[in-house]
Design a protein around this motif. Sequence first.
Motif, PDB file in Angstrom:
ATOM      1  N   HIS A 123       0.839  -1.191   0.000  1.00  0.00           N
ATOM      2  CA  HIS A 123       0.000   0.000   0.000  1.00  0.00           C
ATOM      3  C   HIS A 123       0.882   1.251   0.000  1.00  0.00           C
ATOM      4  CE1 HIS A 123      -3.074   2.924   1.277  1.00  0.00           C
ATOM      5  NE2 HIS A 123      -3.945   2.044   0.833  1.00  0.00           N
ATOM      6  N   ARG A 124       0.371   2.318  -0.591  1.00  0.00           N
ATOM      7  CA  ARG A 124       1.137   3.565  -0.617  1.00  0.00           C
ATOM      8  C   ARG A 124       1.533   4.019   0.787  1.00  0.00           C
ATOM      9  NH1 ARG A 124      -2.189   3.845  -4.988  1.00  0.00           N
ATOM     10  NH2 ARG A 124      -1.316   4.681  -6.945  1.00  0.00           N
ATOM     11  N   GLU A 125       0.622   3.825   1.757  1.00  0.00           N
ATOM     12  CA  GLU A 125       0.934   4.226   3.124  1.00  0.00           C
ATOM     13  C   GLU A 125       2.091   3.414   3.694  1.00  0.00           C
ATOM     14  OE1 GLU A 125      -0.208   6.715   4.844  1.00  0.00           O
ATOM     15  OE2 GLU A 125      -1.575   7.378   3.266  1.00  0.00           O
ATOM     16  N   ASP A 159       0.249  11.004  -0.516  1.00  0.00           N
ATOM     17  CA  ASP A 159       0.915   9.817  -1.052  1.00  0.00           C
ATOM     18  C   ASP A 159       1.328  10.018  -2.507  1.00  0.00           C
ATOM     19  OD1 ASP A 159      -1.503   9.634  -2.398  1.00  0.00           O
ATOM     20  OD2 ASP A 159      -2.178   7.817  -1.374  1.00  0.00           O
ATOM     21  N   VAL A 191       4.872   9.065  -3.295  1.00  0.00           N
ATOM     22  CA  VAL A 191       5.174   7.688  -3.706  1.00  0.00           C
ATOM     23  C   VAL A 191       5.051   7.552  -5.214  1.00  0.00           C
ATOM     24  CG1 VAL A 191       4.463   5.269  -3.536  1.00  0.00           C
ATOM     25  CG2 VAL A 191       4.438   6.725  -1.496  1.00  0.00           C
ATOM     26  N   ASP A 192       3.965   8.072  -5.776  1.00  0.00           N
ATOM     27  CA  ASP A 192       3.753   7.969  -7.224  1.00  0.00           C
ATOM     28  C   ASP A 192       4.873   8.666  -7.995  1.00  0.00           C
ATOM     29  OD1 ASP A 192       1.375   6.630  -6.734  1.00  0.00           O
ATOM     30  OD2 ASP A 192       0.200   8.461  -6.727  1.00  0.00           O
ATOM     31  N   THR A 205       1.668  -1.507 -11.073  1.00  0.00           N
ATOM     32  CA  THR A 205       0.722  -0.743 -10.269  1.00  0.00           C
ATOM     33  C   THR A 205      -0.424  -1.633  -9.830  1.00  0.00           C
ATOM     34  OG1 THR A 205       1.241   1.281 -11.494  1.00  0.00           O
ATOM     35  CG2 THR A 205      -0.825   1.250 -10.248  1.00  0.00           C
ATOM     36  N   GLY A 257      -1.606   0.401  -4.475  1.00  0.00           N
ATOM     37  CA  GLY A 257      -0.195   0.750  -4.386  1.00  0.00           C
ATOM     38  C   GLY A 257       0.599   0.101  -5.497  1.00  0.00           C
ATOM     39  N   TYR A 258       1.680  -0.604  -5.124  1.00  0.00           N
ATOM     40  CA  TYR A 258       2.583  -1.161  -6.117  1.00  0.00           C
ATOM     41  C   TYR A 258       3.088  -2.540  -5.678  1.00  0.00           C
ATOM     42  CZ  TYR A 258       2.612   3.596  -7.878  1.00  0.00           C
ATOM     43  OH  TYR A 258       2.213   4.805  -8.384  1.00  0.00           O
TER      44      TYR A 258
END
Length: 238
Positions: free
Chosen positions: A189-191, A206, A209-210, A227, A232-233
């Motif tokens: 997750h981005r978090e 966030d 992050v991207d 993605t 998230g990634y």
Amino acid sequence: MNRPYLIYLVDDETNLLELLQSYLQNAGFHVKAFQSGAEVLPMLAEDKPQPHLWVLDIMLPDIDGYELLRLIRSKSDVPIIFISARDQDMDKIIGLELGSDDYLAKPFLPRELVIRAQKLLQRTYEKSVPAAAASQPHPQQFQDWVGVGPYLISEAGRMVKEGESPIELTTKEFDLILFLLRNQGRALHREQILSAIWGEDYIGSDRAVDDLVKRIRKKLPKFPLETVYGFGYRMTAS
């Protein structure tokens, strides 16, 4: 830290500039000070060597720090510490998204800048090529190279190369690659990424992050990073 690191320090407050320069020099750094963006621009010419670290104020009388950060990033991946006394949270977010490596909100103790500079320089440079190997024809003789597609990654050397060509990365770009490598196959997750790369006390969007992922994809277009939409990634199997 025994290397003669060179720091470019940019701030238009004369008293603060002199104070920070004094502290950094007393810590063993070489420091060149600037009070405006106009003074900095000639240092970004193609034939000018870059410092080991920039310490860059956002509020300058002519060219703001954001624009200088963009110009510096277009030339090199040298570490950058942003400092600001404005809307602190927003400045921090924008600075990190544009590629700064650390952020200090005014007012701060000069000693804190010294400590952050030391830690950032150590992470960036002192885990790279061992001094004893610096004069050898093939200096990157680390034992922990991991193959990911066409790339080789060394945690000990904090290096990524394609074939024999090293790929220049910022501190956070390498930190994210390493975090993905340690969590290969997991959807992150981005978090989670924000907490791992920027720290649990990070307050901001966030989007950082991207933006970091975008820069990695540009530098390592064959890196197996996909993605996970709305989440998230994930680093897939290489």
